[in-house]
Design a protein around this motif. Structure first.
Motif, short mmCIF file in Angstrom:
data_model
loop_
_atom_site.label_atom_id
_atom_site.label_comp_id
_atom_site.label_asym_id
_atom_site.label_seq_id
_atom_site.Cartn_x
_atom_site.Cartn_y
_atom_site.Cartn_z
N MET A 53 0.84 -1.19 0.00
CA MET A 53 0.00 0.00 0.00
C MET A 53 0.89 1.25 0.00
N ASN A 54 0.53 2.21 -0.85
CA ASN A 54 1.24 3.47 -0.89
C ASN A 54 0.74 4.34 0.28
N ILE A 55 1.61 4.56 1.26
CA ILE A 55 1.25 5.29 2.48
C ILE A 55 0.78 6.71 2.15
N GLU A 56 1.54 7.41 1.31
CA GLU A 56 1.20 8.80 0.99
C GLU A 56 -0.15 8.90 0.27
N LYS A 57 -0.45 7.91 -0.58
CA LYS A 57 -1.74 7.90 -1.28
C LYS A 57 -2.87 7.68 -0.27
N ARG A 58 -2.66 6.75 0.68
CA ARG A 58 -3.68 6.49 1.70
C ARG A 58 -3.89 7.72 2.57
N VAL A 59 -2.82 8.39 2.94
CA VAL A 59 -2.92 9.60 3.75
C VAL A 59 -3.72 10.66 2.99
N ALA A 60 -3.46 10.82 1.71
CA ALA A 60 -4.20 11.79 0.89
C ALA A 60 -5.69 11.47 0.89
N GLU A 61 -6.04 10.18 0.78
CA GLU A 61 -7.45 9.77 0.82
C GLU A 61 -8.07 10.13 2.17
N LEU A 62 -7.35 9.87 3.24
CA LEU A 62 -7.86 10.17 4.59
C LEU A 62 -8.06 11.67 4.78
N VAL A 63 -7.11 12.47 4.30
CA VAL A 63 -7.24 13.93 4.41
C VAL A 63 -8.48 14.39 3.66
N ASP A 64 -8.66 13.89 2.44
CA ASP A 64 -9.84 14.27 1.65
C ASP A 64 -11.14 13.86 2.34
N GLU A 65 -11.16 12.68 2.98
CA GLU A 65 -12.34 12.22 3.73
C GLU A 65 -12.68 13.21 4.84
#
Length: 156
Positions: free
Chosen positions: A1-13
């Motif tokens: 899993m790409n950590i930075e991509k997951r973080v970006a998704e969480l921020v957008d949520e």
């Protein structure tokens, strides 16, 4: 899993949850020293409240999902005045300010930001040719030709 991509998704949520469509993610980067730095900005600015809410939400979700296996420090803030502009929305919010632009070919340009689109900026710059009076010229610069842009601070 790409950590930075997951973080970006969480921020957008979280941005959607707090109903602040004017707030946006500038960048999320996990550094080799274990520091996870999230930069957020807003069309009308961003305050400590948004930073705290996003920090708590992202931190909780990352722990819950066990996304990062090593120790890390989470830092959420707005970009400092000396931080280069990254997102097209950051240009829009700085219309009327003076910019220093480093071009991909290594040259530098300076001027007042007059307009910005998703893929270009329009600046008003002084062009001085030898033996002639300086002229004010409006130039359109595609974002793909820019390697770095900073807002110039004036203390006048």
């Amino acid at each position: 899993m790409n950590i930075e991509k997951r973080v970006a998704e969480l921020v957008d949520e979280k941005i959607a949850e707090i109903n602040r469509p004017d707030v946006f993610l500038v960048s999320a980067k996990l550094h080799s020293n274990g520091k996870l730095i999230i930069l957020i900005d807003g069309d009308k600015g961003v305050g400590i409240d948004e930073c705290v809410q996003i920090s708590r939400y992202v931190g909780f979700k990352l722990e819950e999902e066990d996304v990062i296996k090593t120790a890390y420090n989470l830092e959420v803030s707005s970009p400092g005045i000396d931080t280069p502009l990254v997102q097209p929305r950051q240009y829009t919010k700085n219309i009327g300010r003076n910019l220093s632009i480093k071009m991909a070919d290594g040259s530098k340009r300076e001027g007042t930001l007059r307009d910005a689109t998703e893929d270009a900026v329009i600046i008003e710059e002084k062009i001085k040719e030898k033996g002639k009076k300086a002229e004010i010229v409006e130039s359109t610069i595609p974002l793909e030709q820019i390697s770095e842009t900073k807002v110039l601070i004036s203390f006048k």
